[in-house]
Write a protein that holds these residues in place. Structure first.
Motif, PDB file in Angstrom:
ATOM      1  N   TYR A 178      -7.703  -2.550  -9.093  1.00 20.23           N
ATOM      2  CA  TYR A 178      -6.759  -3.429  -7.815  1.00 20.23           C
ATOM      3  C   TYR A 178      -5.470  -2.084  -7.896  1.00 20.23           C
ATOM      4  N   HIS A 179      -4.944  -1.893  -6.588  1.00 19.02           N
ATOM      5  CA  HIS A 179      -3.886  -1.184  -6.710  1.00 19.02           C
ATOM      6  C   HIS A 179      -2.437  -2.275  -7.301  1.00 19.02           C
ATOM      7  N   GLY A 180      -1.829  -0.981  -8.307  1.00 14.44           N
ATOM      8  CA  GLY A 180      -0.706  -2.094  -8.953  1.00 14.44           C
ATOM      9  C   GLY A 180      -1.087  -3.255  -9.807  1.00 14.44           C
ATOM     10  N   SER A 237       0.799  -1.740   0.158  1.00 17.76           N
ATOM     11  CA  SER A 237       0.368   0.495  -0.016  1.00 17.76           C
ATOM     12  C   SER A 237       1.043   1.046   0.310  1.00 17.76           C
ATOM     13  N   GLY A 238       2.165   1.287   0.278  1.00 11.84           N
ATOM     14  CA  GLY A 238       2.937   2.406   0.168  1.00 11.84           C
ATOM     15  C   GLY A 238       2.399   3.443   1.872  1.00 11.84           C
ATOM     16  N   ARG A 265      -2.006 -14.001  -2.991  1.00 14.91           N
ATOM     17  CA  ARG A 265      -1.472 -11.945  -1.968  1.00 14.91           C
ATOM     18  C   ARG A 265      -3.255 -11.478  -2.096  1.00 14.91           C
ATOM     19  N   PRO A 266      -3.272 -10.735  -0.680  1.00 18.83           N
ATOM     20  CA  PRO A 266      -4.551 -10.413  -0.729  1.00 18.83           C
ATOM     21  C   PRO A 266      -4.388  -8.917  -1.709  1.00 18.83           C
ATOM     22  N   LYS A 267      -5.302  -8.604  -2.269  1.00 20.76           N
ATOM     23  CA  LYS A 267      -5.462  -7.623  -3.887  1.00 20.76           C
ATOM     24  C   LYS A 267      -5.693  -6.376  -3.374  1.00 20.76           C
ATOM     25  N   PRO A 292      -2.873  -3.740 -12.454  1.00 16.09           N
ATOM     26  CA  PRO A 292      -3.689  -2.799 -14.331  1.00 16.09           C
ATOM     27  C   PRO A 292      -4.476  -4.458 -14.681  1.00 16.09           C
ATOM     28  N   GLU A 293      -3.535  -5.279 -15.193  1.00 19.38           N
ATOM     29  CA  GLU A 293      -4.224  -6.277 -16.211  1.00 19.38           C
ATOM     30  C   GLU A 293      -5.325  -7.262 -15.085  1.00 19.38           C
ATOM     31  N   LYS A 294      -5.648  -7.257 -13.863  1.00 19.86           N
ATOM     32  CA  LYS A 294      -6.054  -8.067 -12.988  1.00 19.86           C
ATOM     33  C   LYS A 294      -7.243  -7.316 -13.056  1.00 19.86           C
ATOM     34  N   SER A 295      -7.635  -5.533 -12.877  1.00 17.14           N
ATOM     35  CA  SER A 295      -8.177  -4.518 -12.730  1.00 17.14           C
ATOM     36  C   SER A 295      -9.385  -4.933 -14.473  1.00 17.14           C
ATOM     37  N   ALA A 296      -8.415  -4.660 -15.204  1.00 18.08           N
ATOM     38  CA  ALA A 296      -9.462  -4.677 -16.890  1.00 18.08           C
ATOM     39  C   ALA A 296     -10.314  -6.077 -17.117  1.00 18.08           C
ATOM     40  N   GLU A 297      -8.849  -7.377 -16.170  1.00 20.38           N
ATOM     41  CA  GLU A 297     -10.212  -8.275 -16.229  1.00 20.38           C
ATOM     42  C   GLU A 297     -11.111  -8.875 -15.195  1.00 20.38           C
ATOM     43  N   THR A 298     -11.579  -7.800 -14.266  1.00 26.72           N
ATOM     44  CA  THR A 298     -12.519  -8.397 -13.490  1.00 26.72           C
ATOM     45  C   THR A 298     -13.696  -6.738 -13.643  1.00 26.72           C
TER      46      THR A 298
END
Length: 510
Positions: free
Chosen positions: A374-376, A99-100, A174-176, A378-384
């Protein structure tokens, strides 16, 4: 209309003054003190470089400190990263790094993790605030409040900036980090108010961890001036005590908690309590079995309301209303309701095309408060999220009246001998066996079938549960390949830190 959390909450809370805001085992915080302490803490955060776009971790138990820190973060426009203080060390360390987060507020239980992250040059963490007293290398809660100004810090917050990174449970991998913007969080809270129907005199009892669904409900209640009663854990007898003593009107729970309440209230506490103040028992994570729901209606009256949502669209995608909890329509009790006012729902096939009424497919939802991504990832975000639709990973169907019935999680579907088995269908069959209080069905590795259907059953303590009776019942109502290959009677089912059934633990223990 307010477009950021800061503008929404300062407008709503600053007018409430001496009304009670939060009661914990330590006492009651009036809204006036909550606002003053939140502003003091917001000044502390700004002095330490926190502002819009900066992440702050809340590693806190249910308590007044969580609520104050929550308000302080939004009052300086920062990003809240809430961590359940019961999560594992490895997961907490990963979330802090991913998360930073620059500052972490931590209880004693999570201080070792926070201090390890503080010493790690690979993380952005530079300050840890201990809420449980002085610890080397940390700032105390009292020092963070200090004698700082009680007025609101002067900060501009853009509605499109992130206000929350909410990490999923990490049941697979890992948690997203689910990222939500300020403006979408505002719309989400307005949806929560609309769907729960919270009143101006609400007395809420929240026993599940605030970093999850309960935290959204707390925020929504505060916008109405609710009096929130917080506990750090769930204990059935204590909850019944609190409902009666504090005249609780609103309770949030998951089905496993409700079953314990019903057992306690129907057992040693039968007829001994006045629970008439309760107006709403909101539940989620899974439907309540029809048999237990009928018991609950007899005991508590028409107070039940079910939500269905995800971290990606918090709490409310659909809602099963109080009036839908009708024993005369037992089939509907298996539904999680119809889409809420701000949501659209459809069922889609593997190719993304809409399914017809009654056809099973993936649940897709569209809301104005769906995550940014989803933080960091992008591919999983676009899929979801595709064309504004959130592909939930849940399998379900819609009936002719628009009610949603969840069949399973895609990841929980069992493939045995090349055939698909939805665990919920088997669980519904097993739940009808005399003596069964709770059941979970999972797939476990099998050399011939690929996966074998296994049922874990908890007895009700009255009627002895026979594995043979469970299998016989399943053979009556299910196709042969869906019948459990084995039934195990266990004292209890494992749950996650937020009280949800933990099927991963069942599979791991096999």
């Amino acid at each position: 209309m307010p477009t950021t959390l800061r503008s929404l909450f300062t407008s709503a809370l600053d007018r409430l003054r001496d009304e009670p805001a939060v009661t914990t085992s330590s006492g009651t915080y009036p809204y006036r003190r909550l606002v003053a302490d939140s502003n003091r803490l917001a000044h502390f955060l700004t002095e330490h470089g926190v502002g819009p776009g900066v992440a702050v971790a809340l590693m806190l138990s249910n308590g007044a400190e969580y609520v104050v820190a929550d308000q302080a973060v939004l009052r300086c426009g920062a990003i809240k990263v809430p961590l359940n203080d019961m999560i594992g060390t490895d997961e907490a360390r990963y979330i802090l790094a991913d998360s930073g987060a620059r500052i972490a507020f931590a209880t004693a239980a999570q201080l070792p993790v926070a201090l390890a992250a503080l010493a790690d040059d690979a993380t952005a963490l530079h300050t840890v605030v201990s809420v449980d007293g002085a610890e080397p290398g940390t700032t105390t809660w009292a020092d963070a409040l200090g004698d700082r100004p009680t007025g609101l810090p002067e900060i501009h917050v853009d509605p499109d900036t992130p206000g929350l990174i909410l990490y999923t449970g990490g049941t697979t991998g890992r948690p997203k980090g689910v990222v939500h913007s300020q403006s979408r969080l505002v719309l989400n809270l307005l949806s929560q108010l609309t769907e729960t129907g919270l009143g101006d005199d609400e007395r809420m009892l929240l026993t599940s961890p605030l970093p999850h669904a309960a935290g959204f409900l707390l925020q929504a209640g505060m916008l109405k001036g609710a009096h929130a009663h917080l506990t750090r854990s769930f204990e059935a007898g204590e909850v019944l005590d609190r409902i009666e003593r504090d005249r609780i009107t609103f309770l949030f729970a998951v089905p496993t908690m409700i079953y314990r309440l019903l057992d306690r209230a129907a057992g040693q506490d039968a007829g001994a309590r006045d629970l008439s103040s309760l107006r709403t028992l909101l539940y989620g994570a899974a439907p309540i079995t029809p048999e237990r729901l009928v018991q609950g209606l007899d005991l508590l009256g028409p107070v039940f309301m079910q939500l269905y949502g995800q971290s990606e669209a918090p709490n409310f995608i659909t809602r099963l209303r109080r009036e839908d909890h009708d024993p005369a329509r037992p089939g509907r009790l298996l539904s999680c309701g119809r889409p809420v006012a701000m949501a659209e729902v459809r069922i889609v096939g593997d190719d993304g095309t809409p399914c017809g009424v009654g056809e099973v497919g993936e649940v897709a939802a569209r809301t104005p408060y769906t995550m940014l991504g989803y933080h960091g990832l992008p591919e999983k975000s676009a899929e979801t999220v595709r064309d504004g639709w959130l592909f939930t990973g849940d399998v379900g169907r819609l009936d002719e009246d628009g009610y949603l019935y969840l069949v399973d999680r895609k990841n929980d579907m069992i493939i045995t001998g090349g055939m698909n088995v939805y665990s919920s269908e088997v669980e519904n069959a097993v739940a009808g066996v005399d003596g069964v209080a709770a059941v979970a069905v999972v797939g476990v590795p099998h050399p011939d079938w690929g996966e074998a259907v296994v049922a874990f059953v908890v007895g009700d303590g009255v009627t002895e549960v026979s594995p043979a009776a469970v299998i016989a019942r399943c053979r009556e109502v299910l196709s042969r390949y869906k019948v459990p290959k084995e039934v195990r009677v266990v004292p209890e089912l494992p749950v996650t830190a937020v009280g949800k059934l933990d099927k991963k633990a069942l599979r791991s223990a096999w």
